[in-house]
Design a protein around this motif. Structure first.
Motif, PDB file in Angstrom:
ATOM      1  N   ASN A 192     167.280  23.215  35.230  1.00 38.30           N
ATOM      2  CA  ASN A 192     166.164  23.454  36.465  1.00 38.30           C
ATOM      3  C   ASN A 192     164.951  24.053  36.244  1.00 38.30           C
ATOM      4  O   ASN A 192     164.061  24.219  36.904  1.00 38.30           O
ATOM      5  CB  ASN A 192     167.020  24.037  37.590  1.00 38.30           C
ATOM      6  N   THR A 193     164.994  24.760  34.945  1.00 32.59           N
ATOM      7  CA  THR A 193     163.779  25.567  34.621  1.00 32.59           C
ATOM      8  C   THR A 193     162.754  24.803  33.668  1.00 32.59           C
ATOM      9  O   THR A 193     163.138  24.114  32.631  1.00 32.59           O
ATOM     10  CB  THR A 193     164.221  26.814  33.936  1.00 32.59           C
ATOM     11  N   LYS A 194     161.731  24.659  34.248  1.00 30.27           N
ATOM     12  CA  LYS A 194     160.395  23.876  33.755  1.00 30.27           C
ATOM     13  C   LYS A 194     159.681  24.883  32.852  1.00 30.27           C
ATOM     14  O   LYS A 194     159.088  24.345  31.849  1.00 30.27           O
ATOM     15  CB  LYS A 194     159.689  23.219  34.570  1.00 30.27           C
ATOM     16  N   ALA A 195     159.505  25.936  33.339  1.00 30.27           N
ATOM     17  CA  ALA A 195     158.762  27.256  32.654  1.00 30.27           C
ATOM     18  C   ALA A 195     159.467  28.458  32.884  1.00 30.27           C
ATOM     19  O   ALA A 195     160.046  28.791  33.636  1.00 30.27           O
ATOM     20  CB  ALA A 195     157.302  27.089  32.971  1.00 30.27           C
ATOM     21  N   ILE A 196     159.175  29.239  31.695  1.00 29.71           N
ATOM     22  CA  ILE A 196     159.653  30.568  31.956  1.00 29.71           C
ATOM     23  C   ILE A 196     158.302  31.733  32.108  1.00 29.71           C
ATOM     24  O   ILE A 196     157.733  31.585  31.082  1.00 29.71           O
ATOM     25  CB  ILE A 196     160.424  31.026  30.749  1.00 29.71           C
ATOM     26  N   ALA A 197     158.590  32.688  32.645  1.00 28.44           N
ATOM     27  CA  ALA A 197     157.674  33.601  32.766  1.00 28.44           C
ATOM     28  C   ALA A 197     158.223  35.143  32.556  1.00 28.44           C
ATOM     29  O   ALA A 197     159.325  35.373  33.174  1.00 28.44           O
ATOM     30  CB  ALA A 197     157.015  33.536  34.199  1.00 28.44           C
TER      31      ALA A 197
ATOM     32  N   LYS B  41     160.376  24.713  26.206  1.00 30.62           N
ATOM     33  CA  LYS B  41     159.526  24.524  27.373  1.00 30.62           C
ATOM     34  C   LYS B  41     158.408  25.835  27.189  1.00 30.62           C
ATOM     35  O   LYS B  41     158.310  26.589  26.413  1.00 30.62           O
ATOM     36  CB  LYS B  41     160.583  24.790  28.703  1.00 30.62           C
ATOM     37  N   PRO B  42     157.425  25.777  28.139  1.00 29.69           N
ATOM     38  CA  PRO B  42     156.469  26.772  28.065  1.00 29.69           C
ATOM     39  C   PRO B  42     156.988  28.043  28.461  1.00 29.69           C
ATOM     40  O   PRO B  42     157.843  28.382  29.599  1.00 29.69           O
ATOM     41  CB  PRO B  42     155.236  26.295  29.220  1.00 29.69           C
ATOM     42  N   VAL B  43     156.699  29.047  27.986  1.00 31.10           N
ATOM     43  CA  VAL B  43     157.063  30.572  28.228  1.00 31.10           C
ATOM     44  C   VAL B  43     155.705  31.370  28.312  1.00 31.10           C
ATOM     45  O   VAL B  43     154.783  31.366  27.404  1.00 31.10           O
ATOM     46  CB  VAL B  43     157.835  31.159  26.928  1.00 31.10           C
TER      47      VAL B  43
ATOM     48  N   GLU C  28     146.890  35.638  36.532  1.00 30.06           N
ATOM     49  CA  GLU C  28     147.212  34.534  35.739  1.00 30.06           C
ATOM     50  C   GLU C  28     148.398  34.058  35.246  1.00 30.06           C
ATOM     51  O   GLU C  28     148.693  32.818  35.018  1.00 30.06           O
ATOM     52  CB  GLU C  28     146.406  35.075  34.088  1.00 30.06           C
ATOM     53  N   LEU C  29     149.187  35.363  35.640  1.00 30.91           N
ATOM     54  CA  LEU C  29     150.738  34.468  35.546  1.00 30.91           C
ATOM     55  C   LEU C  29     151.097  33.678  36.515  1.00 30.91           C
ATOM     56  O   LEU C  29     151.678  32.502  36.184  1.00 30.91           O
ATOM     57  CB  LEU C  29     151.787  35.808  35.768  1.00 30.91           C
ATOM     58  N   PHE C  30     150.620  33.592  37.585  1.00 32.92           N
ATOM     59  CA  PHE C  30     150.752  32.695  38.518  1.00 32.92           C
ATOM     60  C   PHE C  30     150.249  31.174  38.283  1.00 32.92           C
ATOM     61  O   PHE C  30     150.793  30.141  38.460  1.00 32.92           O
ATOM     62  CB  PHE C  30     150.627  33.123  39.949  1.00 32.92           C
ATOM     63  N   ASP C  31     148.983  31.483  38.018  1.00 32.15           N
ATOM     64  CA  ASP C  31     148.195  30.251  37.780  1.00 32.15           C
ATOM     65  C   ASP C  31     148.793  29.445  36.540  1.00 32.15           C
ATOM     66  O   ASP C  31     148.905  28.150  36.672  1.00 32.15           O
ATOM     67  CB  ASP C  31     146.639  30.527  37.291  1.00 32.15           C
ATOM     68  N   ALA C  32     149.023  30.299  35.493  1.00 32.78           N
ATOM     69  CA  ALA C  32     149.787  29.532  34.491  1.00 32.78           C
ATOM     70  C   ALA C  32     151.242  28.597  34.956  1.00 32.78           C
ATOM     71  O   ALA C  32     151.483  27.475  34.492  1.00 32.78           O
ATOM     72  CB  ALA C  32     150.013  30.263  33.363  1.00 32.78           C
ATOM     73  N   ALA C  33     151.903  29.378  35.783  1.00 31.23           N
ATOM     74  CA  ALA C  33     153.126  29.036  36.036  1.00 31.23           C
ATOM     75  C   ALA C  33     152.850  27.581  37.074  1.00 31.23           C
ATOM     76  O   ALA C  33     153.562  26.571  36.812  1.00 31.23           O
ATOM     77  CB  ALA C  33     153.972  30.076  36.956  1.00 31.23           C
TER      78      ALA C  33
ATOM     79  N   LEU D 201     160.204  27.549  38.014  1.00 31.71           N
ATOM     80  CA  LEU D 201     159.824  28.719  37.465  1.00 31.71           C
ATOM     81  C   LEU D 201     160.690  29.874  37.245  1.00 31.71           C
ATOM     82  O   LEU D 201     161.493  30.159  38.351  1.00 31.71           O
ATOM     83  CB  LEU D 201     158.654  29.363  37.719  1.00 31.71           C
ATOM     84  N   ALA D 202     161.444  30.154  36.155  1.00 30.35           N
ATOM     85  CA  ALA D 202     162.263  31.339  35.883  1.00 30.35           C
ATOM     86  C   ALA D 202     161.400  32.575  35.527  1.00 30.35           C
ATOM     87  O   ALA D 202     160.976  32.533  34.747  1.00 30.35           O
ATOM     88  CB  ALA D 202     163.462  30.900  34.708  1.00 30.35           C
TER      89      ALA D 202
END
Lengths: 443, 443
Positions: free
Chosen positions: A201-206, A229-231, A277-282, A151-152
């Protein structure tokens, strides 16, 4: 544009006071303790030495060799001249110092940007909490260090970012990077979106934002990133009072939330409503890039199975209709009291074998896209046995786990996490994770 | 009707196997380890002794003296005759055994009820997880023991109840009682609502239901209870698939959710949407009976303050408009960079004094009903200092605290909890707590 020199630097210089409790010293400590393998140069006109993380470093009175990045925590008014002085030696500067446009000193900030541009130096900040390049073992911030992962986190608010990193640690999230960009005098959210979209190295961005200055550029950067990737976005300043508060906090024109919302949706971003939710989604996106809408629920307790089912339907997912073949197979090996219709209730004495075989049978069903596996504390066996079934089951579809509760399933949750399966603490939070995964599957 | 003999018994008899791993033995262990001060009589025709919790107890071959309550975990088919036999000696029976109407054995359950009625014995269960009377130190269930406090948890699902007790422990909730009522052959949710409404140790009641059999009676009992204390309800089986699953789980006719919803609202209950919310609401009501709608937000970080503000407005609460007097007073002692309009931002270096004086000033404002106090990890002082300010501030209005995150504010959260202030881990969960409190203030 590559920002690798910020997130994977080979050398760093720190400017500020290295007395106990001083910000520059805290950042230096984090860099040393974090295991940075490049060159570290503390700089202060007074010279001397500084001891941190069991090492003694010599403080140079001035920088006299090239470095990738300078981290600056000196009084605001001398920052522009410092950047002018060291400009020829650095690629990028992270300006921690506050006292610029956020308190009305627009002129000082303009001067800073001008000096940086003169030397081709890119700026992060001022008025920011710093950056982490976790896979480069570079912890250039005073915030708590985190575990490496996918996660970035890009945060307009430094304090929000710091709290989020600490919560991420608690939630078992792994990070690739963190950036607090403060006043965004040069680099802003759009630059970081573009950069992390390409970072392997980044799979998802928050992203935590209160507002953006250039909406058009943001939309373009966001669409570019979501294509790869998912944002996940948490927008603050959605309500009238919240928008006013945001204006006083980061000087953001939070703007009409409806417009932001439309932009997020059109660009294919995952908007979350709350910090949790930010963490759950991540967590979900660290495991899987996406999942279809048709969910099979497997549980050893009816109640939580019903709660998961309620939430899934409410979120617009489907309770998968199992094929007759699957139902027949389940019937053939499950005890009579078990419910073989979705949600599948394996009842209280379910063990390793019952879970594993059920997961594998359901996973083969073409009507099923993903599995939600619930476990309340089993009475006769340790929860680790059920966790092992989840981990060892031969299943190539996304599995979201909800082991509850707390201490009673600790060994199960630990086994899951050692094997890369993140746990969601309630049925509803697990259901929501599947909703976000399914948002990425439908265009 | 008093059910004190169940929740504050002076003597208990247990029927079942006391071999290692057997249910009756686990319940016996819980009762002994929980410190029950009354008489404990294990009963099994084989006699012998049983060692649990460092004590050796003699197993009587049959019950030969009166006790308040019998806990029964023998095979279903012999339960009715056992109740008939011991009926003259007991006031109530908790039947753990499964194998009654939930698997179609309606006749056996009718027989059980008939035998109990014959002797004037009240029944909990069958097919239940047992009961706790926490202030009577009576842990008559195999579920995890909990700390004493104000929440009575009534659960139609035993496993849900067990998971909820464990989560409650993690969330720092104190309990007055727990009852899993299984098939509700005699006593049901309405009886427990009425009883706990009058129980002086119970400050709030939490109810997990899938469905009720007698809607009219339930409405009456619910309205009676809400007239005395807050009742928090988590209804499972709200969606079509969820209702079907509930029917197969507890045999409940979940019925139209819209009707339940109307009943909850009309009776003045607090309906929550998710398991996690059940605990958050319980935490709020363990502290305060209610709170008005006008909230003041105090924070040391802008971002979380904005998130709280957004959520409060979205939930229909008001961001209190501070009086000019309050604003002037705050301006007089707060540093210039602080925001003195609600949300009030005390900025990163806020200390004990700044928090305490702000809380006291805001608390005196007639436009303010309640306070939401946020603290992200302070940089220069331990979070315990801020927690001490919250605890020591002279303020007679409800204060909801949101200290984040995790490890970094551990000392602060512990200090809060030692002083009866429960912490909410995110700004949004804190905001929601205030929403529930305000639901009790407006009729």
């Amino acid at each position: 544009m590559s920002l690798d020199f910020f997130f994977y630097p080979s050398s760093v210089a720190l400017f500020g006071s290295f007395r106990k409790g001083a910000i520059a010293r805290e950042i230096l400590r984090n860099i040393v303790e974090g295991g940075f393998e490049g060159k570290i140069i503390p700089v202060n006109p007074k010279g001397g030495t500084v001891e941190v993380g069991g090492k003694t470093l010599t403080i140079k009175p001035k920088l006299d060799e090239p470095v990738d990045v300078a981290i600056i925590a000196v009084p605001a008014k001398i920052v522009p001249s410092l950047v002018d002085e060291i400009g020829p030696l650095i690629k990028g500067a992270v300006v921690i110092s506050a006292g610029f446009s956020e308190v009305g000193n627009d002129e000082l900030e303009r001067e800073l940007v001008e000096k940086a541009r003169k030397h081709g130096v890119r700026l992060i900040g001022p008025n920011c909490a710093g950056i982490f390049g976790v896979h480069g073992k570079f912890f250039g911030s005073f915030e708590v260090r985190v575990k490496p992962g996918g996660l970035a986190l890009i945060s307009q608010s430094g304090a929000f970012g710091g709290a989020a990193l600490a919560m991420g640690n608690d939630e078992g999230i792994g990070f690739s990077a963190f950036v607090s960009y403060g006043n965004a005098s040069d680099l802003n959210e759009s630059d970081f979106l573009e950069y992390f979209a390409g970072d392997e190295n980044t799979k998802a961005i928050a992203l935590y934002i209160e507002g953006v200055k250039d909406g058009r550029r943001f939309f373009k950067a966001l669409r570019c990133a979501t294509g790869k990737k998912p944002v996940i976005i948490l927008k603050a300043g959605k309500s009238a009072s919240g928008a006013r508060a945001a204006a006083s906090h980061t000087g953001s024109l939070a703007g009409s939330y409806e417009i932001y919302r439309a932009v997020f949706r059109q660009a294919g971003a995952i908007e979350v409503e709350e910090m949790e939710e930010l963490f759950d989604a991540a967590k979900a996106f660290e495991m899987y890039p996406m999942a279809g809408k048709r969910v099979a629920v497997i549980t050893n307790s009816g109640g939580p199975g019903v709660l998961a089912t309620d939430k899934l339907e409410r979120l617009g997912l489907e309770i998968a209709k199992l094929s007759e073949k699957t139902v027949g197979e389940l019937r053939s090996f499950l005890p009579e009291q078990c419910s073989v219709r979705n949600p599948i209730d394996l009842i209280a004495d379910a063990d390793y074998e019952r879970y594993k075989r059920t997961i594998e049978t359901v996973c083969r069903d073409e009507n099923v896209d993903s599995l939600l596996v619930i476990c309340v504390p089993p009475i006769f066996i340790p929860s680790g046995e059920i966790a092992r079934a989840v981990v060892e089951a031969d299943c190539d579809k996304p599995i979201i786990a909800n082991f509850m509760a707390g201490e009673l399933v600790k060994d199960g949750v630990e086994l899951l996490e050692r094997n890369g399966v993140k746990n969601f603490p309630t049925p509803e939070r697990a259901a929501r994770a599947l909703k976000w995964l399914s948002d990425r599957s439908s265009p």
